[in-house]
Design a protein around this motif. Sequence first.
Motif, PDB file in Angstrom:
ATOM      1  N   UNK A  73     -33.943  -2.377 -41.278  1.00 16.08           N
ATOM      2  CA  UNK A  73     -33.296  -3.543 -40.677  1.00 16.08           C
ATOM      3  C   UNK A  73     -32.791  -3.236 -39.272  1.00 16.08           C
ATOM      4  N   UNK A  74     -32.282  -2.032 -39.070  1.00 17.66           N
ATOM      5  CA  UNK A  74     -31.741  -1.674 -37.763  1.00 17.66           C
ATOM      6  C   UNK A  74     -32.834  -1.385 -36.741  1.00 17.66           C
ATOM      7  N   UNK A  75     -33.889  -0.666 -37.150  1.00 19.52           N
ATOM      8  CA  UNK A  75     -34.918  -0.224 -36.202  1.00 19.52           C
ATOM      9  C   UNK A  75     -35.986  -1.273 -35.932  1.00 19.52           C
ATOM     10  N   UNK A  76     -36.390  -2.003 -36.966  1.00 22.88           N
ATOM     11  CA  UNK A  76     -37.606  -2.810 -36.856  1.00 22.88           C
ATOM     12  C   UNK A  76     -37.399  -4.307 -37.051  1.00 22.88           C
ATOM     13  N   UNK A  77     -36.324  -4.701 -37.703  1.00 28.07           N
ATOM     14  CA  UNK A  77     -36.112  -6.120 -37.984  1.00 28.07           C
ATOM     15  C   UNK A  77     -34.981  -6.729 -37.160  1.00 28.07           C
ATOM     16  N   UNK A  78     -34.277  -5.886 -36.411  1.00 26.53           N
ATOM     17  CA  UNK A  78     -33.230  -6.373 -35.514  1.00 26.53           C
ATOM     18  C   UNK A  78     -32.235  -7.279 -36.232  1.00 26.53           C
ATOM     19  N   UNK A  79     -31.866  -6.877 -37.435  1.00 21.13           N
ATOM     20  CA  UNK A  79     -30.917  -7.665 -38.236  1.00 21.13           C
ATOM     21  C   UNK A  79     -29.700  -6.805 -38.519  1.00 21.13           C
ATOM     22  N   UNK A  80     -28.705  -6.902 -37.657  1.00 22.69           N
ATOM     23  CA  UNK A  80     -27.528  -6.056 -37.762  1.00 22.69           C
ATOM     24  C   UNK A  80     -26.732  -6.341 -39.032  1.00 22.69           C
ATOM     25  N   UNK A  81     -26.662  -7.593 -39.416  1.00 29.80           N
ATOM     26  CA  UNK A  81     -25.883  -7.961 -40.604  1.00 29.80           C
ATOM     27  C   UNK A  81     -26.463  -7.328 -41.861  1.00 29.80           C
ATOM     28  N   UNK A  82     -27.783  -7.421 -42.013  1.00 28.88           N
ATOM     29  CA  UNK A  82     -28.409  -6.847 -43.209  1.00 28.88           C
ATOM     30  C   UNK A  82     -28.431  -5.319 -43.142  1.00 28.88           C
ATOM     31  N   UNK A  83     -28.539  -4.769 -41.934  1.00 30.06           N
ATOM     32  CA  UNK A  83     -28.472  -3.313 -41.805  1.00 30.06           C
ATOM     33  C   UNK A  83     -27.107  -2.809 -42.253  1.00 30.06           C
ATOM     34  N   UNK A  84     -26.057  -3.487 -41.831  1.00 31.49           N
ATOM     35  CA  UNK A  84     -24.711  -3.103 -42.244  1.00 31.49           C
ATOM     36  C   UNK A  84     -24.539  -3.242 -43.755  1.00 31.49           C
ATOM     37  N   UNK A  85     -25.048  -4.332 -44.313  1.00 29.06           N
ATOM     38  CA  UNK A  85     -24.911  -4.548 -45.760  1.00 29.06           C
ATOM     39  C   UNK A  85     -25.596  -3.435 -46.548  1.00 29.06           C
ATOM     40  N   UNK A  86     -26.783  -3.039 -46.119  1.00 28.83           N
ATOM     41  CA  UNK A  86     -27.494  -1.971 -46.824  1.00 28.83           C
ATOM     42  C   UNK A  86     -26.794  -0.630 -46.615  1.00 28.83           C
ATOM     43  N   UNK A  87     -26.300  -0.381 -45.406  1.00 30.52           N
ATOM     44  CA  UNK A  87     -25.551   0.854 -45.129  1.00 30.52           C
ATOM     45  C   UNK A  87     -24.351   0.966 -46.059  1.00 30.52           C
ATOM     46  N   UNK A  88     -23.592  -0.091 -46.188  1.00 34.49           N
ATOM     47  CA  UNK A  88     -22.402  -0.068 -47.043  1.00 34.49           C
ATOM     48  C   UNK A  88     -22.783  -0.021 -48.519  1.00 34.49           C
ATOM     49  N   UNK A  89     -23.921  -0.639 -48.864  1.00 32.36           N
ATOM     50  CA  UNK A  89     -24.402  -0.563 -50.252  1.00 32.36           C
ATOM     51  C   UNK A  89     -24.789   0.860 -50.608  1.00 32.36           C
ATOM     52  N   UNK A  90     -25.348   1.600 -49.649  1.00 30.61           N
ATOM     53  CA  UNK A  90     -25.695   3.000 -49.891  1.00 30.61           C
ATOM     54  C   UNK A  90     -24.466   3.837 -50.166  1.00 30.61           C
ATOM     55  N   UNK A  91     -23.429   3.633 -49.379  1.00 30.87           N
ATOM     56  CA  UNK A  91     -22.177   4.371 -49.596  1.00 30.87           C
ATOM     57  C   UNK A  91     -21.584   4.008 -50.951  1.00 30.87           C
TER      58      UNK A  91
END
Length: 504
Positions: free
Chosen positions: A351-369
């Motif tokens: 999401x961060x590198x290829x889809x330019x979707x900061x909201x979903x990148x953050x959601x997945x990052x926090x889901x990983x933690x």
Amino acid sequence: MKQIFLYISLVTTTLLTSCDLNINDDPNYPDNGELTAGLIFPAIAPSIASAVGGEIYNYAGFFAQYYEQKPESNQYNTLCEYTITESSQTMDYSYRALFAGALEDAQQVLEKSTNPADRFATTVLRAYVFQVMVDNTSDSPYSEALQGLANPTPKWDKGEDVYKGILSEIDAAEAALDDATMTVPDLLLNKNLEQWKGFANALRLRMYLRFIDANVDATAYIEKVKTLVQAGSFFTNDVKLDCFVDETDKRNPWYNTNAIGLTANHCAAYPLVTYLNHTNDPRIAYGILKATATSTYVGQIPGGKKQMAEVLGTENWKNKNVSSIDYSFGATKPVYFFTQAELQFLIAEVYARFLNDDTKAQAAYEAGITADFSVRSEDVASLSNKASSVINGEYTAWSTATTAADKLNLIYMQKWVALFYMDHMEAWSEIRRTDCPALSPQKAADIQKTPNVYTPGNLIAPWENGLQTGGLIKRMFYPLIARQQNKNTPAAVPGSTSVWWDIK
């Protein structure tokens, strides 16, 4: 189901450790004709686990700089100092377990079964094994492997070709599924075919990203990862072998070797301890004990136990002065084939590198933690509901990252933390792929002398380093047993030479 696994695991372990098996030999039973796919399939995962959760888990944990050799012990000095060679036979057991065990059993299932679902699950495990082998040695027997006496000396294929081959195998096996259901006993995903598809998609995602960073058909693979992540068809929870009990020959393989067979040789490494301390991460209490001399968390500089004793004095650098690795819950710890935390961090990266979707990148990052804290709280109750301490941390909150590079660094660093005591092979592989944690520009001696020059979490080139080029180890040596049995084993390659997808 647990009893089935434990019986097969014991038989498999006995076969692998009592015989010097050729990768084309049949490791199963004297009368293989009487065996069905249903009897063979449950043996595949234990064979994989004995390697990925044992010998490979151990050396990859040193290479990921999670732990070091205790000051008063010497069992693993060569791993800490990169002085291993082919003659060290560091992955010989794992090579036998993966080829003469897991892959041979998978071959037998594919030959005996016509059930598309059983064949698909078998193919996914087969792909997993080849991926692990390539990530260790860059190339691997593949196209000519497992042919028995018809070809006892198979060629070693290039890693890129092996990756492409196993991805094609998964695609073909999945395309043939129709409405089939699994019939074989399943110790990983309880015969849930949707979960097996999700596992296959996670393996695809992992391998696609390595193609991209190797700049091999990058444009096509970027489209593939975007499609995969947007579809969201992945496994839930973790893919793990969770059948170990605290009894003789039934314990977790890494624990059985190191806490039972040896004298607990591991202490915490300086990069991990300094990063967890710096970020006030409560997960430092998982798998790491406070140094008994100071009641604080203290890490040892990689490859520097001898030098630390020389600088500080022998009496001031003993086991009591450094944090030991906590083995207390290791006996029954699962062997993880793919964690939910790693999956979420890979999704965040896309999401961060290829889809330019900061909201979903953050959601997945926090889901990983969150996923990682959830798993660890099963063993260390004090970690329950503390994921927010990292999600909102001074150095780890998503909002602290102001650039695209900073956001990727957050994702990669938290993935590194989350793979500690979970999946060390993938930790080592992801370090090599992402170059994160970064290699410290300071030498070990300078860091010990002036700690404030060091960036917490950076990897450190071992103080005593057996690589001629210095730096970090990039691959495992070819198994000695392979060279002894197969004339087509490639010429020896230095440990400083990158695997095919690690071109940076």
